[in-house]
Design an enzyme around this catalytic site. Structure first.
Site, short mmCIF file in Angstrom:
data_model
loop_
_atom_site.label_atom_id
_atom_site.label_comp_id
_atom_site.label_asym_id
_atom_site.label_seq_id
_atom_site.Cartn_x
_atom_site.Cartn_y
_atom_site.Cartn_z
N ASP A 68 -3.10 -40.47 -36.02
CA ASP A 68 -3.46 -40.57 -37.43
C ASP A 68 -4.93 -41.00 -37.50
OD1 ASP A 68 -3.94 -41.18 -40.06
OD2 ASP A 68 -2.07 -42.28 -40.39
N PHE A 79 -0.40 -48.49 -40.84
CA PHE A 79 -0.50 -48.00 -42.22
C PHE A 79 -0.66 -46.50 -42.16
CE2 PHE A 79 -2.40 -46.46 -46.05
CZ PHE A 79 -1.68 -47.12 -47.03
N LYS A 103 -8.77 -38.29 -46.13
CA LYS A 103 -9.91 -39.09 -46.62
C LYS A 103 -11.24 -38.31 -46.59
CE LYS A 103 -7.85 -43.54 -46.77
NZ LYS A 103 -6.75 -44.04 -45.93
C1 LIG Z 1 -5.32 -43.95 -46.17
C2 LIG Z 1 -4.48 -43.67 -44.99
C3 LIG Z 1 -3.34 -42.86 -45.08
C4 LIG Z 1 -2.80 -42.36 -46.40
O1 LIG Z 1 -3.72 -41.55 -47.07
P1 LIG Z 1 -3.52 -41.29 -48.66
O2 LIG Z 1 -4.54 -40.21 -48.96
O3 LIG Z 1 -3.80 -42.56 -49.36
O4 LIG Z 1 -2.12 -40.83 -48.85
C5 LIG Z 1 -2.64 -42.59 -43.92
N1 LIG Z 1 -3.04 -43.06 -42.74
C6 LIG Z 1 -4.13 -43.84 -42.62
C7 LIG Z 1 -4.53 -44.34 -41.26
C8 LIG Z 1 -4.88 -44.18 -43.73
O5 LIG Z 1 -5.93 -44.99 -43.63
#
Ligand SMILES: *Cc1c(COP(=O)(O)O)cnc(C)c1O
Length: 418
Positions: A244, A159, A273
């Site tokens: 990520d 994700f 985040k």
């Molecule tokens: C939440 C998330 C994203 C996307 O972040 P948004 O601020 O919702 O665009 C990307 N990578 C990971 C691992 C995430 O948990």
């Protein structure tokens, strides 16, 4: 367990008479909101620390923390103060001009990551898109990959956000079906299988893009040495390792980054985040000059990326992480959470995966679905989020107290026994 980091975690009180409860605020429905989510039937009006409350004053312990965007708790006083101070000065300049907040934020974040440069964006998905652009540009300009031929290796179950490029390399049918055509250039390999990943790398591969722990997939922790092997092969084959850490980073796992669990340093960190302290969307790509320096003026940007208000809150977040107290707290409380959850194995729970203060709990289908457990916990004043049917995710704000965590575990025990 030491005292909570916030000197007093007060609990939201009942709604005052000034809080008019009218229309959809009373019924909790959202007839004008597009239905791209299916929220639990709770309408939050206030929050402080680990607690939130609806308009009637019913309190809930927040064990989701906005997918780890609220790692420091709701309205942490130090973060609110940073934002309030900045609100009195300047909020948005655009990058057409310099602001006096961006360099201090970038310097602090680069230091936290042990890197040279920061490219600020807003949302996590933008950081991922930026990482993809940087990797491709680096591939063509530095590695010497033929034009348009660059490939990026990603993992099944990933994700990385919701843009069309990103959902194009998701294997979740709900995320992708109906939204094509998608951008080419991605190779999907099973998560946690280092040798499959090694085998997928070709001379055209410019990057491996991976979550060091897969959050949305249900807190999937790869086998030990997985990240070290990725680091090794990326170095050997001249491929960028892009981590990520948007959900796993910034204290959640008991270290600053999930990559720290294996002592591994990626070429690019993708952050988001918690970087915005639960107040603003703040994201960033952090890397060394030989990689991130490939982007030239005018090639990439964002109207809001790196704005003074975001930089002010991001700087304060980094300062809070510099002492290591949040990381230590997440590690210690995480052990407490682990032993509490492991006691449920065989009693309505089939598997638990814990990394710091972050857990994926697989619910026995005989007891109910993840969603049903989340609904029953909500009735008992605990908010969690289900994922992939049978999994419940637990990620409390790191400021949670041991007694509060124990109380939440008691509610889970009650729900599992019922
Ligand atoms: C939440 C998330 C994203 C996307 O972040 P948004 O601020 O919702 O665009 C990307 N990578 C990971 C691992 C995430 O948990």
């Amino acid at each position: 367990m030491s005292e909570p980091l916030t000197s007093s975690i007060t609990v939201p009180g009942p709604a005052t008479s000034a809080t008019a409860i009218v229309g959809s605020r009373a019924t909790g429905t959202e007839p004008h909101v597009a239905e791209n989510y299916s929220p639990l039937p709770v309408t939050i009006a206030r929050g402080e620390g680990v607690w939130v409350a609806d308009a009637e004053g019913k309190r809930y312990l927040d064990l989701l923390a906005a997918y780890s965007a609220v790692n420091f708790g709701h309205r942490h006083p130090a973060l609110v103060a940073a934002v309030e101070e900045q609100l009195g000065r300047i909020t948005l300049t655009s990058r057409a001009f310099r602001s006096d907040m961006l360099e201090p934020f970038a310097a602090a974040l680069a230091r936290l990551c042990g890197k040279d440069l920061v490219l600020p964006m807003n949302t996590g998905a933008e950081a991922v898109e930026t990482g993809i652009k940087v990797a491709r540009a680096w591939g063509y300009r530095v590695k010497g990959v033929a034009p348009e031929a660059a490939r990026i290796v990603v993992a099944a179950g990933n994700f990385h956000g919701r843009t069309t490029t990103i959902v194009g390399f998701s294997d979740d049918p709900v995320a992708r079906e109906g939204f094509g055509p998608f951008a080419p250039g991605f190779d999907v390999v099973p998560y946690g299988d280092a040798e499959a990943l090694v085998a997928a790398i070709t001379d055209e591969t410019v990057a491996v893009l991976i979550e060091p722990i897969q959050g949305e997939a249900g807190v999937i922790i790869p086998p030990e040495d997985y990240l070290r092997r990725i680091r090794e092969v990326c170095t050997e084959r001249n491929v960028l390792f892009i981590a990520d850490e948007i959900q796993s980073g910034l204290g959640r796992v008991g270290e600053t980054f999930a990559c720290d669990r294996e002592g591994v340093v990626p070429d690019l960190y993708l952050l988001g985040k918690a970087l915005g302290g639960g107040i603003l969307p703040v994201s960033a790509v952090v890397g060394d000059r030989d990689v991130l320096g490939v982007i030239r003026p005018g090639e990439h940007g964002s109207t809001f990326g790196g704005n003074p208000l975001a930089a002010a809150v991001g700087l304060r977040v980094v300062e809070m992480l510099e002492s290591g107290e949040f990381q230590e707290r997440a590690a210690a409380l995480g052990e407490h959470l682990r032993s509490g959850l492991e006691a449920f194995l065989g009693h309505g729970v089939t598997e638990v995966r814990v990394a710091g203060l972050w857990a994926g709990v697989d619910i026995d289908p005989a007891i109910g679905t993840g969603r049903e457990i989340a609904e029953r916990l909500m009735e008992r004043g605990v908010l969690v989020k289900d994922t992939h049917g049978q999994t419940v995710r637990i990620a409390p704000p790191i400021v949670i107290r041991t007694t509060e965590l124990d109380w939440a575990l008691e509610q889970l025990r009650f729900v599992l026994d019922a």
